[in-house]
Design a protein around this motif. Sequence first.
Motif, PDB file in Angstrom:
ATOM      1  N   PRO A 213      21.117 -11.420 -21.278  1.00 50.96           N
ATOM      2  CA  PRO A 213      22.485 -11.435 -21.564  1.00 50.96           C
ATOM      3  C   PRO A 213      22.825 -11.928 -23.157  1.00 50.96           C
ATOM      4  CG  PRO A 213      22.023 -13.418 -20.059  1.00 50.96           C
ATOM      5  CD  PRO A 213      20.836 -12.372 -20.086  1.00 50.96           C
TER       6      PRO A 213
ATOM      7  N   GLY B 111      24.511  -9.616 -25.710  1.00 51.28           N
ATOM      8  CA  GLY B 111      25.734 -10.123 -26.344  1.00 51.28           C
ATOM      9  C   GLY B 111      25.731  -9.842 -27.801  1.00 51.28           C
TER      10      GLY B 111
ATOM     11  N   ALA C 127      28.448  -5.172 -24.230  1.00 51.82           N
ATOM     12  CA  ALA C 127      29.144  -6.529 -23.865  1.00 51.82           C
ATOM     13  C   ALA C 127      29.435  -6.440 -22.236  1.00 51.82           C
ATOM     14  CB  ALA C 127      30.561  -6.697 -24.807  1.00 51.82           C
ATOM     15  N   ALA C 128      29.843  -5.410 -21.966  1.00 51.30           N
ATOM     16  CA  ALA C 128      30.068  -4.961 -20.339  1.00 51.30           C
ATOM     17  C   ALA C 128      28.603  -5.206 -19.682  1.00 51.30           C
ATOM     18  CB  ALA C 128      30.478  -3.676 -19.759  1.00 51.30           C
TER      19      ALA C 128
ATOM     20  N   ALA D   7      26.048  -7.264 -20.571  1.00 51.82           N
ATOM     21  CA  ALA D   7      26.023  -8.619 -20.706  1.00 51.82           C
ATOM     22  C   ALA D   7      26.709  -9.358 -19.777  1.00 51.82           C
ATOM     23  CB  ALA D   7      26.159  -9.275 -22.155  1.00 51.82           C
ATOM     24  N   LEU D   8      27.641  -8.783 -19.730  1.00 53.12           N
ATOM     25  CA  LEU D   8      28.980  -9.633 -18.538  1.00 53.12           C
ATOM     26  C   LEU D   8      28.435  -9.301 -16.916  1.00 53.12           C
ATOM     27  CD1 LEU D   8      31.281 -11.181 -17.843  1.00 53.12           C
ATOM     28  CD2 LEU D   8      32.520  -9.315 -17.840  1.00 53.12           C
ATOM     29  N   VAL D   9      27.836  -8.103 -16.823  1.00 55.21           N
ATOM     30  CA  VAL D   9      27.711  -7.610 -15.480  1.00 55.21           C
ATOM     31  C   VAL D   9      26.269  -8.609 -14.937  1.00 55.21           C
ATOM     32  CG1 VAL D   9      26.469  -5.877 -14.204  1.00 55.21           C
ATOM     33  CG2 VAL D   9      28.772  -5.338 -15.390  1.00 55.21           C
ATOM     34  N   TYR D  10      25.272  -8.236 -16.054  1.00 52.33           N
ATOM     35  CA  TYR D  10      24.050  -9.134 -16.000  1.00 52.33           C
ATOM     36  C   TYR D  10      24.323 -10.698 -15.656  1.00 52.33           C
ATOM     37  CZ  TYR D  10      19.448 -11.147 -15.528  1.00 52.33           C
ATOM     38  OH  TYR D  10      18.320 -11.722 -15.471  1.00 52.33           O
ATOM     39  N   LEU D  11      25.059 -11.110 -16.379  1.00 48.55           N
ATOM     40  CA  LEU D  11      25.328 -12.779 -16.536  1.00 48.55           C
ATOM     41  C   LEU D  11      25.933 -13.212 -15.134  1.00 48.55           C
ATOM     42  CD1 LEU D  11      25.073 -15.177 -18.401  1.00 48.55           C
ATOM     43  CD2 LEU D  11      27.284 -14.715 -19.061  1.00 48.55           C
ATOM     44  N   THR D  12      26.969 -12.305 -14.856  1.00 44.57           N
ATOM     45  CA  THR D  12      27.414 -12.754 -13.553  1.00 44.57           C
ATOM     46  C   THR D  12      26.899 -12.583 -12.252  1.00 44.57           C
ATOM     47  OG1 THR D  12      29.043 -10.790 -13.689  1.00 44.57           O
ATOM     48  CG2 THR D  12      29.736 -12.924 -14.626  1.00 44.57           C
ATOM     49  N   SER D  13      26.306 -11.216 -12.111  1.00 43.93           N
ATOM     50  CA  SER D  13      25.760 -10.570 -11.071  1.00 43.93           C
ATOM     51  C   SER D  13      24.348 -10.528 -11.137  1.00 43.93           C
ATOM     52  CB  SER D  13      26.339  -9.440 -10.797  1.00 43.93           C
ATOM     53  OG  SER D  13      27.749  -9.242 -10.818  1.00 43.93           O
TER      54      SER D  13
ATOM     55  N   SER E 282      23.898  -2.993 -15.530  1.00 41.12           N
ATOM     56  CA  SER E 282      23.700  -3.563 -16.721  1.00 41.12           C
ATOM     57  C   SER E 282      22.803  -2.689 -17.710  1.00 41.12           C
ATOM     58  CB  SER E 282      22.855  -4.776 -16.762  1.00 41.12           C
ATOM     59  OG  SER E 282      22.981  -5.372 -17.801  1.00 41.12           O
TER      60      SER E 282
END
Length: 162
Positions: A66, A70, A89-90, A92-98, A151
């Motif tokens: 991530p 990022g 960015a999407a 990064a967000l998907v991998y970071l949260t899920s 991701s």
Amino acid sequence: MPGIVVGLSVASIVFSGAIFGFFYAWVCSTMWGLDQADPRVAIQAMQAMNASVRNAVFFPAFFLTPVVLGLTAAAMRFYGRKSPAFWFAAAALVYLTSGLFLTLVVNVPMNEALAATVIPNDVETARKIWQDYSQRWQFWNQARTIASGVSLAFAGFGLARL
């Protein structure tokens, strides 16, 4: 396009692909193989694999994906590439949260509980322990595999938009 953007884009794809491949291998071979083994052996093998995964080779793909995504998004944005920046960015967000977060709050606690389990001599008791662990662990591993694949796809979209 500046070399830093190209380098970060390639690194994002490599990191995302590495972690997706890691999770995917558990889905389509490792867990299926362990499910076919003597459950006492499966528990012992999983305990060993979980203990060995905490290493310097695994760290970059798991924890830095991530970060690299990022940084890639930020560099894209800085150079005025809004569409690729959005996709990175999407990703990064998907991998970071899920991917990463899900692993830390679900799979790691399950692994720690299994590590504390004394392997029973009785095969039926071991089978119950293994089945309870394996079914739940595989469900959540499939979720993080899908998230990691999404991701990777988003990073690929970002690269294609470059």
